[in-house]
Enzyme design. Structure first.
Site, PDB file in Angstrom:
ATOM      1  N   ASP A   1       0.619  -0.956   0.356  1.00 51.26           N
ATOM      2  CA  ASP A   1       0.362   0.098  -0.102  1.00 51.26           C
ATOM      3  C   ASP A   1       0.330   1.138  -0.051  1.00 51.26           C
ATOM      4  O   ASP A   1       1.746   1.560   0.300  1.00 51.26           O
ATOM      5  CB  ASP A   1      -0.501   0.052   1.217  1.00 51.26           C
ATOM      6  CG  ASP A   1      -2.192   1.178   1.226  1.00 51.26           C
ATOM      7  OD1 ASP A   1      -2.419   1.274  -0.256  1.00 51.26           O
ATOM      8  OD2 ASP A   1      -2.455   1.524   1.633  1.00 51.26           O
TER       9      ASP A   1
ATOM     10  N   HIS B   1       1.828   3.499  -9.061  1.00 53.20           N
ATOM     11  CA  HIS B   1       1.816   2.150  -9.206  1.00 53.20           C
ATOM     12  C   HIS B   1       2.753   2.067 -10.161  1.00 53.20           C
ATOM     13  O   HIS B   1       3.952   0.411  -9.972  1.00 53.20           O
ATOM     14  CB  HIS B   1       0.908   1.408 -10.243  1.00 53.20           C
ATOM     15  CG  HIS B   1      -0.627   2.486  -9.693  1.00 53.20           C
ATOM     16  ND1 HIS B   1      -0.730   2.071  -8.288  1.00 53.20           N
ATOM     17  CD2 HIS B   1      -2.219   3.103  -9.123  1.00 53.20           C
ATOM     18  CE1 HIS B   1      -2.336   2.379  -7.453  1.00 53.20           C
ATOM     19  NE2 HIS B   1      -2.699   3.627  -8.884  1.00 53.20           N
TER      20      HIS B   1
ATOM     21  N   LEU C   1      11.470 -20.468  -5.639  1.00 52.18           N
ATOM     22  CA  LEU C   1       9.979 -19.230  -5.043  1.00 52.18           C
ATOM     23  C   LEU C   1       8.380 -19.728  -5.732  1.00 52.18           C
ATOM     24  O   LEU C   1       8.651 -19.007  -6.343  1.00 52.18           O
ATOM     25  CB  LEU C   1      10.960 -17.579  -4.799  1.00 52.18           C
ATOM     26  CG  LEU C   1       9.917 -16.938  -4.565  1.00 52.18           C
ATOM     27  CD1 LEU C   1       9.410 -17.057  -2.695  1.00 52.18           C
ATOM     28  CD2 LEU C   1       9.682 -14.853  -4.947  1.00 52.18           C
TER      29      LEU C   1
HETATM   30  C1  IPE Z   1      -5.251  -3.085  -0.068  1.00 51.14           C
HETATM   31  O1  IPE Z   1      -4.918  -1.142  -0.528  1.00 51.14           O
HETATM   32  C2  IPE Z   1      -5.489  -3.799  -1.466  1.00 51.14           C
HETATM   33  C3  IPE Z   1      -4.292  -3.526  -2.556  1.00 51.14           C
HETATM   34  C4  IPE Z   1      -2.671  -3.381  -1.384  1.00 51.14           C
HETATM   35  C5  IPE Z   1      -3.667  -4.336  -3.373  1.00 51.14           C
HETATM   36  P1  IPE Z   1      -5.696  -0.550  -0.631  1.00 51.14           P
HETATM   37  O2  IPE Z   1      -5.268   0.742  -0.643  1.00 51.14           O
HETATM   38  O3  IPE Z   1      -6.554  -0.961  -1.709  1.00 51.14           O
HETATM   39  O4  IPE Z   1      -6.433  -0.386   0.854  1.00 51.14           O
HETATM   40  P2  IPE Z   1      -7.713   0.367   2.191  1.00 51.14           P
HETATM   41  O5  IPE Z   1      -9.088   0.430   0.838  1.00 51.14           O
HETATM   42  O6  IPE Z   1      -7.006   1.091   2.348  1.00 51.14           O
HETATM   43  O7  IPE Z   1      -8.116  -0.400   3.048  1.00 51.14           O
HETATM   44  C1  IPE Z   2      -1.743  -0.063  -3.649  1.00 50.63           C
HETATM   45  O1  IPE Z   2      -1.187   1.659  -3.581  1.00 50.63           O
HETATM   46  C2  IPE Z   2      -1.794  -0.597  -4.914  1.00 50.63           C
HETATM   47  C3  IPE Z   2      -3.291  -0.650  -4.792  1.00 50.63           C
HETATM   48  C4  IPE Z   2      -4.339  -0.960  -3.742  1.00 50.63           C
HETATM   49  C5  IPE Z   2      -3.290  -1.202  -6.685  1.00 50.63           C
HETATM   50  P1  IPE Z   2      -2.429   3.390  -3.101  1.00 50.63           P
HETATM   51  O2  IPE Z   2      -3.110   2.885  -4.666  1.00 50.63           O
HETATM   52  O3  IPE Z   2      -3.344   2.560  -2.602  1.00 50.63           O
HETATM   53  O4  IPE Z   2      -1.795   4.041  -3.020  1.00 50.63           O
HETATM   54  P2  IPE Z   2      -2.172   4.681  -1.262  1.00 50.63           P
HETATM   55  O5  IPE Z   2      -2.609   4.242  -0.296  1.00 50.63           O
HETATM   56  O6  IPE Z   2      -3.840   5.556  -1.444  1.00 50.63           O
HETATM   57  O7  IPE Z   2      -1.600   5.759  -1.232  1.00 50.63           O
HETATM   58 MG    MG Z   3      -4.262   2.474   0.033  1.00 50.38          MG
END
Ligand code: IPE
Ligand code: IPE
Ligand code: MG
Length: 257
Positions: A22, A39, A133
């Site tokens: 995240d 991303h 892995l």
């Molecule tokens: C969790 O991250 C999902 C992934 C890392 C793919 P999110 O950013 O989507 O989670 P929430 O919505 O804040 O809980």
């Molecule tokens: C996690 O990073 C990646 C995915 C959920 C695909 P986020 O896109 O949730 O990044 P933040 O949490 O908004 O910074």
């Molecule tokens: Mg996020």
């Protein structure tokens, strides 16, 4: 006690690590760039994490790439994520194969474009015999979905008359989850500063050590990963070990237990 390749045994290292990757969006936004830039940067961290685990001799690495809730994001962000996924599957799979990595994409793949589903099938096939892995990439994955699909499989067997309701045990349900044949989850890491599981590995995380860090996913490098592992080893073995010591193991991965 001095910890080195001799004293940190392979047994004390996590065999199965999962990561909620995240913080990509915030990483980009703090640089005044679009979220999708984060991303793209996140893919570099994925590559790095895979290498790290391969070198350390970790059995399974499970990465949360796209949750079943992430479809709610703006359309252009979702389509960039799909394109990135397709690109990675096209470009990186050969490299993974060369490194003996066995790839599994876990999740409800039916909602993905057929081009993506085909790539996933080809990648599974190419790497299916590999013995290094085990890399599980969770895409359109949800912990509740995983448990539900296992329950459906069992219900079908009951309806067919091949399974009695009393035979539905924890063990039987476990066998029908994705990743059933892999080691128990030892360590679940979440980057990006939040303290929640976001519907990731609900069943599998029952006894896992949880590690939360403020580091945003694109910044999650070898140092950060080594810190997480050191924390796990310290909790398990009840003595302190540092990230530096774990990093030394990367150079000498053949650890005797
Ligand atoms: C969790 O991250 C999902 C992934 C890392 C793919 P999110 O950013 O989507 O989670 P929430 O919505 O804040 O809980
Ligand atoms: C996690 O990073 C990646 C995915 C959920 C695909 P986020 O896109 O949730 O990044 P933040 O949490 O908004 O910074
Ligand atoms: Mg996020």
């Amino acid at each position: 006690m001095v910890l080195n390749a001799e004293t940190i045994s392979q047994q004390s290292l996590p065999r199965h690590i999962a990561i909620i990757m995240d913080g990509n969006g915030r990483w980009a936004q703090s640089r005044n760039r679009p979220r999708t830039y984060g991303h793209k940067k996140g893919v570099d961290s994925v590559r790095n994490a895979v290498q790290f685990c391969s070198k350390l001799g970790v059995e399974s690495l499970t990465l949360f790439a796209f949750s079943s809730e992430n479809w709610r994001r703006p359309e252009d962000e979702v389509s960039t994520l799909m394109e990135l996924f397709l690109l990675v599957l096209t470009k990186e799979v050969k490299k993974l194969h060369k490194n003996n990595v066995k790839l599994a994409v876990i999740g409800d793949l039916e909602r993905f474009p057929s081009s993506l589903q085909e790539r996933v099938g080809a990648a599974h096939q190419l790497t299916s015999e590999n013995t290094g892995l085990k890399l599980n990439v969770a895409a359109n994955y949800g912990g509740r979905w995983d448990i539900t699909q296992a329950a459906q499989k069992l219900a079908k067997q009951v309806a067919d008359g091949t399974l009695a309701p009393e035979q539905i045990t924890e063990e039987e349900l476990s066998k029908n989850l994705t990743m059933a044949n892999q080691s128990e989850l030892d360590l679940l890491i979440r980057t990006g500063g939040d303290y929640r599981i976001s519907n990731f590995l609900l069943w599998q995380a029952a006894y896992a050590e949880l590690y939360f860090t403020d580091t945003l996913w694109p910044d999650f490098n070898d140092e950060a990963f080594a810190e997480a592992i050191a924390c796990y080893v310290s909790r398990e073995r009840r003595f302190g070990c540092t990230g530096d010591q774990i990093k030394q193991l990367l150079a000498a991965p053949k650890i005797t237990s």
